[in-house]
Every structure is written in structure tokens, then in C-alpha cells.
Design a protein around this motif. Structure first.
Motif, PDB file in Angstrom:
ATOM      1  N   ALA A  13       0.835  -1.205   0.000  1.00  0.00           N
ATOM      2  CA  ALA A  13       0.000   0.000   0.000  1.00  0.00           C
ATOM      3  C   ALA A  13       0.869   1.254   0.000  1.00  0.00           C
ATOM      4  O   ALA A  13       0.589   2.218  -0.717  1.00  0.00           O
ATOM      5  N   ALA A  14       1.930   1.243   0.791  1.00  0.00           N
ATOM      6  CA  ALA A  14       2.842   2.389   0.843  1.00  0.00           C
ATOM      7  C   ALA A  14       3.519   2.601  -0.507  1.00  0.00           C
ATOM      8  O   ALA A  14       3.660   3.739  -0.967  1.00  0.00           O
ATOM      9  N   LEU A  15       3.917   1.512  -1.153  1.00  0.00           N
ATOM     10  CA  LEU A  15       4.554   1.625  -2.469  1.00  0.00           C
ATOM     11  C   LEU A  15       3.590   2.189  -3.500  1.00  0.00           C
ATOM     12  O   LEU A  15       3.969   3.025  -4.324  1.00  0.00           O
ATOM     13  N   ARG A  16       2.317   1.756  -3.448  1.00  0.00           N
ATOM     14  CA  ARG A  16       1.311   2.305  -4.374  1.00  0.00           C
ATOM     15  C   ARG A  16       1.146   3.804  -4.160  1.00  0.00           C
ATOM     16  O   ARG A  16       1.149   4.589  -5.108  1.00  0.00           O
ATOM     17  N   LYS A  17       1.023   4.198  -2.898  1.00  0.00           N
ATOM     18  CA  LYS A  17       0.841   5.622  -2.587  1.00  0.00           C
ATOM     19  C   LYS A  17       2.058   6.440  -3.000  1.00  0.00           C
ATOM     20  O   LYS A  17       1.926   7.539  -3.541  1.00  0.00           O
ATOM     21  N   LEU A  18       3.236   5.921  -2.753  1.00  0.00           N
ATOM     22  CA  LEU A  18       4.462   6.619  -3.117  1.00  0.00           C
ATOM     23  C   LEU A  18       4.586   6.746  -4.636  1.00  0.00           C
ATOM     24  O   LEU A  18       4.935   7.814  -5.152  1.00  0.00           O
ATOM     25  N   THR A  19       4.274   5.679  -5.343  1.00  0.00           N
ATOM     26  CA  THR A  19       4.330   5.695  -6.802  1.00  0.00           C
ATOM     27  C   THR A  19       3.347   6.716  -7.372  1.00  0.00           C
ATOM     28  O   THR A  19       3.691   7.498  -8.271  1.00  0.00           O
ATOM     29  N   LEU A  20       2.128   6.735  -6.845  1.00  0.00           N
ATOM     30  CA  LEU A  20       1.124   7.701  -7.306  1.00  0.00           C
ATOM     31  C   LEU A  20       1.534   9.130  -6.966  1.00  0.00           C
ATOM     32  O   LEU A  20       1.357  10.043  -7.777  1.00  0.00           O
ATOM     33  N   TYR A  21       2.077   9.328  -5.791  1.00  0.00           N
ATOM     34  CA  TYR A  21       2.527  10.663  -5.406  1.00  0.00           C
ATOM     35  C   TYR A  21       3.615  11.152  -6.350  1.00  0.00           C
ATOM     36  O   TYR A  21       3.567  12.300  -6.826  1.00  0.00           O
ATOM     37  N   ARG A  23       4.232  10.268  -9.359  1.00  0.00           N
ATOM     38  CA  ARG A  23       3.678  10.506 -10.691  1.00  0.00           C
ATOM     39  C   ARG A  23       2.798  11.751 -10.729  1.00  0.00           C
ATOM     40  O   ARG A  23       2.970  12.606 -11.597  1.00  0.00           O
ATOM     41  N   ASP A  24       1.852  11.851  -9.788  1.00  0.00           N
ATOM     42  CA  ASP A  24       0.839  12.908  -9.836  1.00  0.00           C
ATOM     43  C   ASP A  24       1.341  14.256  -9.334  1.00  0.00           C
ATOM     44  O   ASP A  24       0.989  15.294  -9.894  1.00  0.00           O
ATOM     45  N   GLU A  25       2.118  14.259  -8.276  1.00  0.00           N
ATOM     46  CA  GLU A  25       2.539  15.528  -7.666  1.00  0.00           C
ATOM     47  C   GLU A  25       3.879  16.039  -8.179  1.00  0.00           C
ATOM     48  O   GLU A  25       4.089  17.240  -8.250  1.00  0.00           O
ATOM     49  N   LEU A  26       4.761  15.133  -8.526  1.00  0.00           N
ATOM     50  CA  LEU A  26       6.098  15.537  -8.946  1.00  0.00           C
ATOM     51  C   LEU A  26       6.357  15.291 -10.432  1.00  0.00           C
ATOM     52  O   LEU A  26       7.447  15.588 -10.921  1.00  0.00           O
ATOM     53  N   ASP A  27       5.342  14.752 -11.106  1.00  0.00           N
ATOM     54  CA  ASP A  27       5.465  14.450 -12.543  1.00  0.00           C
ATOM     55  C   ASP A  27       6.724  13.624 -12.808  1.00  0.00           C
ATOM     56  O   ASP A  27       7.471  13.875 -13.741  1.00  0.00           O
ATOM     57  N   LEU A  33      10.546  -0.913  -8.356  1.00  0.00           N
ATOM     58  CA  LEU A  33      11.862  -1.075  -7.746  1.00  0.00           C
ATOM     59  C   LEU A  33      12.369   0.251  -7.190  1.00  0.00           C
ATOM     60  O   LEU A  33      12.851   0.326  -6.050  1.00  0.00           O
ATOM     61  N   GLU A  34      12.228   1.321  -7.983  1.00  0.00           N
ATOM     62  CA  GLU A  34      12.654   2.648  -7.529  1.00  0.00           C
ATOM     63  C   GLU A  34      11.848   3.089  -6.306  1.00  0.00           C
ATOM     64  O   GLU A  34      12.401   3.634  -5.349  1.00  0.00           O
ATOM     65  N   ALA A  35      10.548   2.854  -6.359  1.00  0.00           N
ATOM     66  CA  ALA A  35       9.689   3.211  -5.227  1.00  0.00           C
ATOM     67  C   ALA A  35      10.113   2.430  -3.982  1.00  0.00           C
ATOM     68  O   ALA A  35      10.122   2.966  -2.871  1.00  0.00           O
ATOM     69  N   GLY A  36      10.476   1.180  -4.155  1.00  0.00           N
ATOM     70  CA  GLY A  36      10.938   0.360  -3.038  1.00  0.00           C
ATOM     71  C   GLY A  36      12.209   0.910  -2.421  1.00  0.00           C
ATOM     72  O   GLY A  36      12.336   0.977  -1.195  1.00  0.00           O
ATOM     73  N   PHE A  37      13.161   1.294  -3.264  1.00  0.00           N
ATOM     74  CA  PHE A  37      14.402   1.886  -2.754  1.00  0.00           C
ATOM     75  C   PHE A  37      14.118   3.194  -2.021  1.00  0.00           C
ATOM     76  O   PHE A  37      14.692   3.468  -0.972  1.00  0.00           O
ATOM     77  N   LEU A  38      13.218   4.017  -2.579  1.00  0.00           N
ATOM     78  CA  LEU A  38      12.869   5.281  -1.946  1.00  0.00           C
ATOM     79  C   LEU A  38      12.171   5.046  -0.601  1.00  0.00           C
ATOM     80  O   LEU A  38      12.484   5.706   0.390  1.00  0.00           O
ATOM     81  N   LEU A  39      11.256   4.088  -0.566  1.00  0.00           N
ATOM     82  CA  LEU A  39      10.561   3.770   0.682  1.00  0.00           C
ATOM     83  C   LEU A  39      11.561   3.280   1.738  1.00  0.00           C
ATOM     84  O   LEU A  39      11.488   3.682   2.905  1.00  0.00           O
ATOM     85  N   ASP A  40      12.489   2.428   1.347  1.00  0.00           N
ATOM     86  CA  ASP A  40      13.514   1.950   2.286  1.00  0.00           C
ATOM     87  C   ASP A  40      14.361   3.111   2.808  1.00  0.00           C
ATOM     88  O   ASP A  40      14.651   3.197   4.006  1.00  0.00           O
TER      89      ASP A  40
END
Length: 78
Positions: A13-21, A23-27, A33-40
Motif C-alpha cells: 500500500a505504501a509503495l502504491r501511494k508513493l508511486t502515485l505521489y 507521478r501525480d505531484e512531482l510528474d 523497484l525505484e519506489a521500493g528503494f525510496l521507501l527503504d
């Protein structure tokens, strides 16, 4: 401090939210994989600050509740 391990469903769920953020907020579309590294990274660097604040908030609440209990059980001195 031990490494924070998220439950699989919570991490997904956190990865989905981070990925959407991203994409949507920062274009900035990111892969899973990138989202996973960022979340970690966020968990390792910022997680302790959030954890510590949660501990302080819990301590404040517990002390307030203890004060309430003491007030209720104190015996009058008359």
C-alpha cells in the motif's frame, strides 16, 4: 534501533501511494523497484524521527491518564 519491517500488505500500500505521489505531484513516474528503494531510504532515515515522536506522544498521553487516575483515587485530607 532495529530495522523497521513492514507487513507485506502495508508495504504494498505504501509503495502504491508513493508511486502515485511521485507521478501525480512531482510528474516523475517511478518503477516499483525505484519506489521500493525510496521507501527503504525514507524508512531508514526518517523513520526513527517519526517513531521517536510517537513514543513522546504516547508518553504524554500516558502521563495525562495517570494524573487523571491519581486525582480520582486520592483521599481527601479532612
Amino acid at each position: 534501533m532495529a530495522k523497521i519491517e513492514l507487513d507485506k500488505a502495508v508495504r504494498e500500500a505504501a509503495l502504491r501511494k508513493l508511486t502515485l505521489y511521485m507521478r501525480d505531484e512531482l510528474d516523475r513516474p517511478v518503477s516499483g523497484l525505484e519506489a521500493g528503494f525510496l521507501l527503504d531510504f525514507i524508512g531508514e532515515t526518517l523513520g526513527p524521527a517519526f517513531f521517536n515522536q510517537g513514543v513522546r506522544d504516547a508518553q504524554t498521553l500516558m502521563l495525562q491518564k495517570l494524573d487523571d487516575v491519581v486525582y480520582e483515587i486520592e483521599k481527601p485530607l479532612d
